[in-house]
Design a protein around this motif. Structure first.
Motif, PDB file in Angstrom:
ATOM      1  N   GLU A   9       0.769  -1.485  -0.064  1.00  0.00           N
ATOM      2  CA  GLU A   9      -0.542   0.422   0.124  1.00  0.00           C
ATOM      3  C   GLU A   9       1.053   1.445   0.596  1.00  0.00           C
ATOM      4  N   VAL A  10       1.034   2.553  -1.134  1.00  0.00           N
ATOM      5  CA  VAL A  10       0.752   3.538  -1.173  1.00  0.00           C
ATOM      6  C   VAL A  10       0.122   4.115  -0.823  1.00  0.00           C
ATOM      7  N   THR A  11       0.967   5.404   0.427  1.00  0.00           N
ATOM      8  CA  THR A  11      -0.119   7.073   0.266  1.00  0.00           C
ATOM      9  C   THR A  11       0.486   7.965  -0.688  1.00  0.00           C
ATOM     10  N   ALA A  12      -0.262   7.611  -2.019  1.00  0.00           N
ATOM     11  CA  ALA A  12      -0.223   8.245  -3.487  1.00  0.00           C
ATOM     12  C   ALA A  12      -1.702   7.888  -4.105  1.00  0.00           C
ATOM     13  N   PRO A  13      -1.763   8.751  -4.617  1.00  0.00           N
ATOM     14  CA  PRO A  13      -3.123   9.041  -5.796  1.00  0.00           C
ATOM     15  C   PRO A  13      -2.366   7.943  -6.818  1.00  0.00           C
ATOM     16  N   VAL A  14      -3.663   6.867  -6.766  1.00  0.00           N
ATOM     17  CA  VAL A  14      -3.092   5.980  -7.781  1.00  0.00           C
ATOM     18  C   VAL A  14      -2.758   6.777  -8.908  1.00  0.00           C
ATOM     19  N   GLY A  15      -2.634   7.898 -10.004  1.00  0.00           N
ATOM     20  CA  GLY A  15      -2.744   8.490 -10.696  1.00  0.00           C
ATOM     21  C   GLY A  15      -0.830   9.362 -10.706  1.00  0.00           C
ATOM     22  N   ALA A  16      -0.661   9.339  -9.402  1.00  0.00           N
ATOM     23  CA  ALA A  16       0.800   9.590  -9.049  1.00  0.00           C
ATOM     24  C   ALA A  16       2.458   8.594  -9.644  1.00  0.00           C
ATOM     25  N   ALA A  17       1.463   7.461  -8.791  1.00  0.00           N
ATOM     26  CA  ALA A  17       1.820   5.694  -8.654  1.00  0.00           C
ATOM     27  C   ALA A  17       1.864   5.605 -10.116  1.00  0.00           C
ATOM     28  N   TRP A  18       0.654   5.933 -11.014  1.00  0.00           N
ATOM     29  CA  TRP A  18       0.631   5.413 -12.772  1.00  0.00           C
ATOM     30  C   TRP A  18       2.114   6.102 -13.284  1.00  0.00           C
ATOM     31  N   ALA A  19       1.999   8.037 -13.039  1.00  0.00           N
ATOM     32  CA  ALA A  19       2.726   8.416 -13.353  1.00  0.00           C
ATOM     33  C   ALA A  19       4.495   8.583 -13.163  1.00  0.00           C
TER      34      ALA A  19
END
Length: 141
Positions: A9-19
């Motif tokens: 689990e990452v504390t970041a929005p899905v769009g940021a992780a995708w980027a």
């Protein structure tokens, strides 16, 4: 063929992780052994990877699917590996990152050297967990 699945689990929005997944030049920050990475068009990457006591060139093909939340990859040269990153939004600020890696133990040993059997599976498992922890840190910076 062996399959390994891990998630974090990452504390970041899905769009940021995708980027971050699509910034090939950042791969050395979260993929063990990668010392340099360059995008080659939209669906290819060239990686300089250190293993077996030297630096080796590895080319990979990247394929997006799943409406911006799934990226598959496969090496075209170098160690025979393939896998998938899947991103699942948990809420506006948290994402589950799931990684699936497929490899043939005998082919991997032939390409990389190193341990055989259970020891090799354990080494691959540890490498994937370490890479996920580094990806988490990158996304949360």
């Amino acid at each position: 063929m062996r399959t390994l699945e891990e998630q974090i689990e990452v504390t970041a929005p899905v769009g940021a992780a995708w980027a971050h997944l699509h910034r090939v030049a950042e791969y050395p920050r979260f993929v063990g052994g990668v010392v340099r990475a360059d995008a080659r068009g939209r669906h290819h990457a060239h990686l300089d990877v250190e293993f077996d006591g030297g630096r080796h060139a590895v080319d990979a093909e990247l394929t997006d699917r799943g409406r911006g939340r799934v990226m598959s990859w496969a090496t075209r040269t170098g160690p025979p590996l393939r896998g998938t990153f899947a991103l699942y939004p948990l809420d506006a600020g948290h994402t589950r990152v799931q990684v699936r890696v497929e490899y043939d133990p005998e082919e991997l040993t032939a390409a990389l050297g190193g341990p055989r059997g259970f020891a090799q599976s354990r080494a691959v498992e540890e490498a994937v967990r370490t890479d996920l922890a580094l990806f988490k840190r990158l996304c949360e910076e």
